[in-house]
Design a protein around this motif. Structure first.
Motif, PDB file in Angstrom:
ATOM      1  N   VAL A  82      17.619 -12.098  71.278  1.00 18.50           N
ATOM      2  CA  VAL A  82      19.114 -12.163  71.499  1.00 18.50           C
ATOM      3  C   VAL A  82      19.505 -12.172  73.004  1.00 18.50           C
ATOM      4  N   ALA A  83      18.954 -11.379  73.783  1.00 11.73           N
ATOM      5  CA  ALA A  83      19.171 -11.490  75.281  1.00 11.73           C
ATOM      6  C   ALA A  83      18.922 -12.780  75.914  1.00 11.73           C
ATOM      7  N   ASP A  84      18.048 -13.738  75.321  1.00 16.50           N
ATOM      8  CA  ASP A  84      17.796 -14.696  75.877  1.00 16.50           C
ATOM      9  C   ASP A  84      18.746 -15.835  75.599  1.00 16.50           C
ATOM     10  N   VAL A  85      19.040 -15.723  74.132  1.00 17.30           N
ATOM     11  CA  VAL A  85      20.324 -16.673  73.912  1.00 17.30           C
ATOM     12  C   VAL A  85      21.634 -16.334  74.524  1.00 17.30           C
ATOM     13  N   ALA A  86      21.650 -15.081  74.596  1.00 16.98           N
ATOM     14  CA  ALA A  86      23.074 -14.656  75.449  1.00 16.98           C
ATOM     15  C   ALA A  86      22.993 -14.974  76.697  1.00 16.98           C
ATOM     16  N   ALA A  87      21.606 -15.062  77.333  1.00 17.48           N
ATOM     17  CA  ALA A  87      21.766 -15.454  78.751  1.00 17.48           C
ATOM     18  C   ALA A  87      22.067 -16.996  78.912  1.00 17.48           C
ATOM     19  N   ALA A  88      21.319 -17.669  77.946  1.00 15.35           N
ATOM     20  CA  ALA A  88      21.704 -19.277  78.154  1.00 15.35           C
ATOM     21  C   ALA A  88      23.194 -19.464  77.916  1.00 15.35           C
ATOM     22  N   LEU A  89      23.793 -18.731  76.958  1.00 11.06           N
ATOM     23  CA  LEU A  89      25.344 -18.947  76.701  1.00 11.06           C
ATOM     24  C   LEU A  89      26.055 -18.697  78.028  1.00 11.06           C
ATOM     25  N   VAL A  90      25.711 -17.527  78.505  1.00 13.95           N
ATOM     26  CA  VAL A  90      26.642 -17.354  79.760  1.00 13.95           C
ATOM     27  C   VAL A  90      26.193 -18.190  80.993  1.00 13.95           C
ATOM     28  N   ALA A 136      22.015 -17.155  65.878  1.00 12.13           N
ATOM     29  CA  ALA A 136      21.610 -18.083  66.747  1.00 12.13           C
ATOM     30  C   ALA A 136      19.974 -17.698  67.332  1.00 12.13           C
ATOM     31  N   ALA A 137      19.895 -16.653  67.592  1.00  9.92           N
ATOM     32  CA  ALA A 137      18.686 -16.086  68.152  1.00  9.92           C
ATOM     33  C   ALA A 137      17.593 -16.442  67.216  1.00  9.92           C
ATOM     34  N   MET A 138      17.844 -16.178  66.036  1.00 10.00           N
ATOM     35  CA  MET A 138      16.940 -16.338  64.886  1.00 10.00           C
ATOM     36  C   MET A 138      16.567 -17.772  64.547  1.00 10.00           C
ATOM     37  N   ASN A 139      17.410 -18.451  64.589  1.00  9.72           N
ATOM     38  CA  ASN A 139      17.440 -20.085  64.340  1.00  9.72           C
ATOM     39  C   ASN A 139      16.578 -20.539  65.312  1.00  9.72           C
ATOM     40  N   VAL A 190      26.911 -10.710  65.258  1.00  9.14           N
ATOM     41  CA  VAL A 190      25.996 -11.463  64.132  1.00  9.14           C
ATOM     42  C   VAL A 190      25.945 -13.085  64.432  1.00  9.14           C
ATOM     43  N   ILE A 191      26.973 -13.576  65.072  1.00  5.74           N
ATOM     44  CA  ILE A 191      26.600 -15.045  65.546  1.00  5.74           C
ATOM     45  C   ILE A 191      25.761 -15.075  66.302  1.00  5.74           C
TER      46      ILE A 191
END
Length: 194
Positions: free
Chosen positions: A179-187, A171-174, A166-167
């Motif tokens: 979601v995959a792009d935000v996750a890749a950036a976080l990793v 973040a992806a919506m904001n 959900v978090i």
């Protein structure tokens, strides 16, 4: 492929090429070009960029198959190979090179159009399979990155997997991103910091 198929026929013997050309012309409207010298086949295919390649050779060599593979012709267009005789190793090499149709016993004018149709259909089927495989691999890689990002969020925030997703999704919506792009950036960020 365009409405009028452009076809390259690779046939060193002019007397064998003419009935093939006549057969194709009788079967439909094609833009046909005959290559009589298979030397530098890859270059000639690249220059002409045909929709289909038909190769008629009494005894094809592995060099011609390598030329096809180098040209990436079979990955970009259907290739049908007609041979007078074949050995098991050569037919396997032709299939590995991406030949869509491999016909033993030569190119007979009456069989050209049905084999052409089969080669095009088989090429399109394999093209769809390659696309689906690439999409599946991409989705699997994205899933792995999302799972890693969720694990990082779970550890950092002390939340369960559902809450971590959900978090991540929020973040992806904001950011108006996937979601995959935000996750890749976080990793990636965590990798740089760690």
């Amino acid at each position: 492929m365009t409405d009028t198929l452009s076809i390259i026929i690779v046939e060193p013997d002019r007397d064998r090429a003419l009935p093939i050309v006549d057969s194709l012309r009788a079967a439909g409207s094609f833009d046909i070009h005959v290559i009589s010298d298979p030397t530098w086949l890859a270059r000639q295919i690249e220059e002409r960029r045909p929709d289909v390649v038909l190769i008629d050779l009494a005894n094809p060599s592995r060099d011609i198959l390598e030329e096809l593979a180098v040209a990436s012709g079979p990955l970009e267009r259907p290739v049908a190979m007609f041979v007078d005789s074949s050995d098991e190793g050569l037919s396997a090499a032709a299939i590995e090179a991406g030949v869509s149709a491999y016909v033993v016993d030569g190119m007979q004018p009456s069989r050209v159009k049905p084999v052409l149709d089969a080669a095009i259909a088989r090429f399109r089927m394999f093209q769809r399979m390659r696309t689906e495989l690439a999409e599946t691999k991409r989705a699997l890689e994205e899933r792995k990155v999302i799972d890693r990002a969720k694990g990082m969020i779970m550890k950092a925030r002390g939340v369960d997997e559902g809450e971590a997703y959900v978090i991540l999704r929020k973040a992806a919506m904001n950011q108006n991103k996937r979601v995959a792009d935000v996750a890749a950036a976080l990793v990636l960020s965590a990798g740089l910091l760690g």
